[in-house]
Design an enzyme around this catalytic site. Sequence first.
Site, short mmCIF file in Angstrom:
data_model
loop_
_atom_site.label_atom_id
_atom_site.label_comp_id
_atom_site.label_asym_id
_atom_site.label_seq_id
_atom_site.Cartn_x
_atom_site.Cartn_y
_atom_site.Cartn_z
N SER A 181 1.10 30.15 82.15
CA SER A 181 0.63 30.68 83.42
C SER A 181 1.78 30.71 84.41
CB SER A 181 -0.49 29.79 83.99
OG SER A 181 -0.83 30.18 85.31
N TYR A 203 -3.82 21.33 86.56
CA TYR A 203 -3.65 22.60 85.84
C TYR A 203 -2.18 23.03 85.81
CZ TYR A 203 -4.15 27.54 84.64
OH TYR A 203 -4.03 28.77 84.04
#
Length: 305
Positions: free
Chosen positions: A173, A186
Site C-alpha cells: 500500500s 495498518y
Amino acid sequence: MHGACALEICMSPSASGSPAPPAVTVADGPRATGRFDRRVVWITGAGSGIGAACAEEFARRGAWVVLSGRRAAPLEAVAAQVRALGQKALVLPLDVVDDEAQKAAVATILEEFGRLDVAVANAGYSVSGRVLDLPAAHWRRQLDVNVHGLLSTARHAVPALRETGGRLVLIGSVAAWTPIASGGAYTASKAAVRMIGDTLSMELHGTGVSCTTIHPGYVHSEIARVDNDGQHHAARKETRPARLLWQAPAAARVMIGAIARRERQFVFTGHGRLGVFLAQYFPRLTYAILAWASRRNMGPVREER
C-alpha cells in the site's frame, strides 16, 4: 475461515480431456504479450475488491484462476465470472493466518493443475485506532493477516513457482510511506510488506522467480466494511474520499501489466505516486501535511522532529 473440504472446480471446457498447460520455455510469454494463457494463478483475498477484479482480468488474459478467501459465497460468485470468461476456476476457502491451510492449498493446486505460475498475496485488512490505545489482540491480528499471512502464501508458493519460472506478487500500500494518526497498525504492516518484497526480490534473484510488490493508492474495495476483529459488516459505509477512489477493474489492469513485466515495485494511482514522491523527497513537508490532516480529523497529534 478454513474450509479445506469446500472446494469446487468450475471449468470451461470440461476437465476431462482439457489440454494441460504449456510447458515452461525460455521465452516469457506474459512479459511479451501481457497474456497468461493457461497459466495457473492463485489469489488470496479473491472474494471482493482488488482480488476479485484481478481474478477476472487474469481470466480475460487466458489464465486459470484459483480463488482463496474466508467467505465461500463471494468466491463462488467470482468463480462464476471466471467460468463465464471461458476459463477454469478452483475455489479454496481459507484464512491466511492458517499456515497449514495455505500449505494444503498449494498441494491441491498442484494436484489439480500440475503447476503454479503466479501467486498473488492479496489478503489483508485495516485496524483503526491510536497506537497506544489498540489492544494487543488487534495489533496481533493486524500483523498476523497482513504480514504473517502474506509470508505464509509466499513460503508455500515459491517452491512451486521455481518449477515454472513463476511470479510472486505481494500487495502492499502507499500507506507504507505515509503514516497517519489512527492508522499506525495498518501502515506498520504495509511498511513490513514493502521491506519483505524488496528483500525477497534480492533473495530470489537468479532462481527464475520474480517478486513484484504492488502499492495501490485508494481503490474501491470492502476494506472499510471489516472491523478491527476482522469481521465483515456489509452495511458499513466507505469512508475514503470518493473522488480519489479508483475502480477495481481499472486497478487490476495496471497491476497485471506490472506483474507481466516482472516489475520489482509498482506504485499506482496518481495520488498514490504523488504521496510516495513527496514522502521520499520531501519527508518533513509530507509529515507536516499528514499531521495537519490528523489534527483536523481526530484532535492533537504530537509532532516530533
